[in-house]
Design an enzyme around this catalytic site. Sequence first.
Site, PDB file in Angstrom:
ATOM      1  N   GLU A   1     132.380  42.164  39.388  1.00  0.00           N
ATOM      2  CA  GLU A   1     132.696  42.888  38.156  1.00  0.00           C
ATOM      3  C   GLU A   1     131.404  43.492  37.607  1.00  0.00           C
ATOM      4  O   GLU A   1     130.843  43.031  36.620  1.00  0.00           O
ATOM      5  CB  GLU A   1     133.348  41.970  37.114  1.00  0.00           C
ATOM      6  CG  GLU A   1     133.998  42.779  35.987  1.00  0.00           C
ATOM      7  CD  GLU A   1     134.445  41.923  34.814  1.00  0.00           C
ATOM      8  OE1 GLU A   1     135.567  42.133  34.335  1.00  0.00           O
ATOM      9  OE2 GLU A   1     133.668  41.058  34.384  1.00  0.00           O
TER      10      GLU A   1
ATOM     11  N   GLU B   1     137.297  33.612  28.527  1.00  0.00           N
ATOM     12  CA  GLU B   1     136.012  34.176  28.946  1.00  0.00           C
ATOM     13  C   GLU B   1     135.055  34.414  27.785  1.00  0.00           C
ATOM     14  O   GLU B   1     135.397  35.118  26.836  1.00  0.00           O
ATOM     15  CB  GLU B   1     136.251  35.514  29.656  1.00  0.00           C
ATOM     16  CG  GLU B   1     134.976  36.178  30.152  1.00  0.00           C
ATOM     17  CD  GLU B   1     135.228  37.520  30.830  1.00  0.00           C
ATOM     18  OE1 GLU B   1     134.326  37.978  31.554  1.00  0.00           O
ATOM     19  OE2 GLU B   1     136.309  38.107  30.621  1.00  0.00           O
TER      20      GLU B   1
END
Length: 261
Positions: free
Chosen positions: A243, A148
């Site tokens: 998120e 990520e």
Amino acid sequence: MSYTVNASILLTDRPVNERPQAVADAGFTRAEFWWPFQTPTPSDAEIEDFVGALDGAGVQLTGLNFYAGDMPGGERGVLSQESRSEEFRANIDPVLKIARATGCKAFNALYGNRVDGENPAAQDRLAVENLRRAADAVAAVDGVVLVEPVSGTDAYPLKTAADALAVIAKVDRDNVKLLADFYHLAANGDDVARVVEDHAAEFGHIQIADHPGRNEPGTGDLPLEQWITRSEELGYQGVIGLEYKASQEDPFAWLPRERRS
């Protein structure tokens, strides 16, 4: 679109093992978590309690972070750090235990901040080695390791999709994929629409928050639904991770209840 609630950034007014029920009460059937324990090697009893909370709520675990150090304190992974590498490696077995107990198949391996005084190239070599180790381990449960790009931390070296994809190419494992967090990419100035066009079919996971603010969709100016729809048109078949930070009493008010499960 199918959604999964990141219950490590949302619902934080409750203890970790009460959050799966809160996810279910909000009308969702899926959740993802950052590493939910204080150490990389929790006891079997701690793992059983976490898994039991998910089972009791009827919530499927769709994603889990590997141990990433002290996240509130600014750490963003340990796998590229020589002094912390053994913590990451020791964490692999507990991750596998949770995977086998829950059916979870997506595992986010945060790369780790640069360490003052350490050779960046040496950190990168160690990261590739540890990502290969993790990928080979989770292959036993048909799992995927996610890499990520992250914003908000200057010392974190992966900031764009290209940064993460370069690491993924070096790891050279079919089950290591890009985690496309549209908020982080946008905050770092990446061309998210171009990333979607070029790589959506290869995404291992999508996460969303609006920008600026990292709050609920609709609180900023990102065309999140447009990017998600285009990703799915181009072949992305996974869930969408919510998120974001709650900015209102009901953090899910933007999403009609009939679209949550």
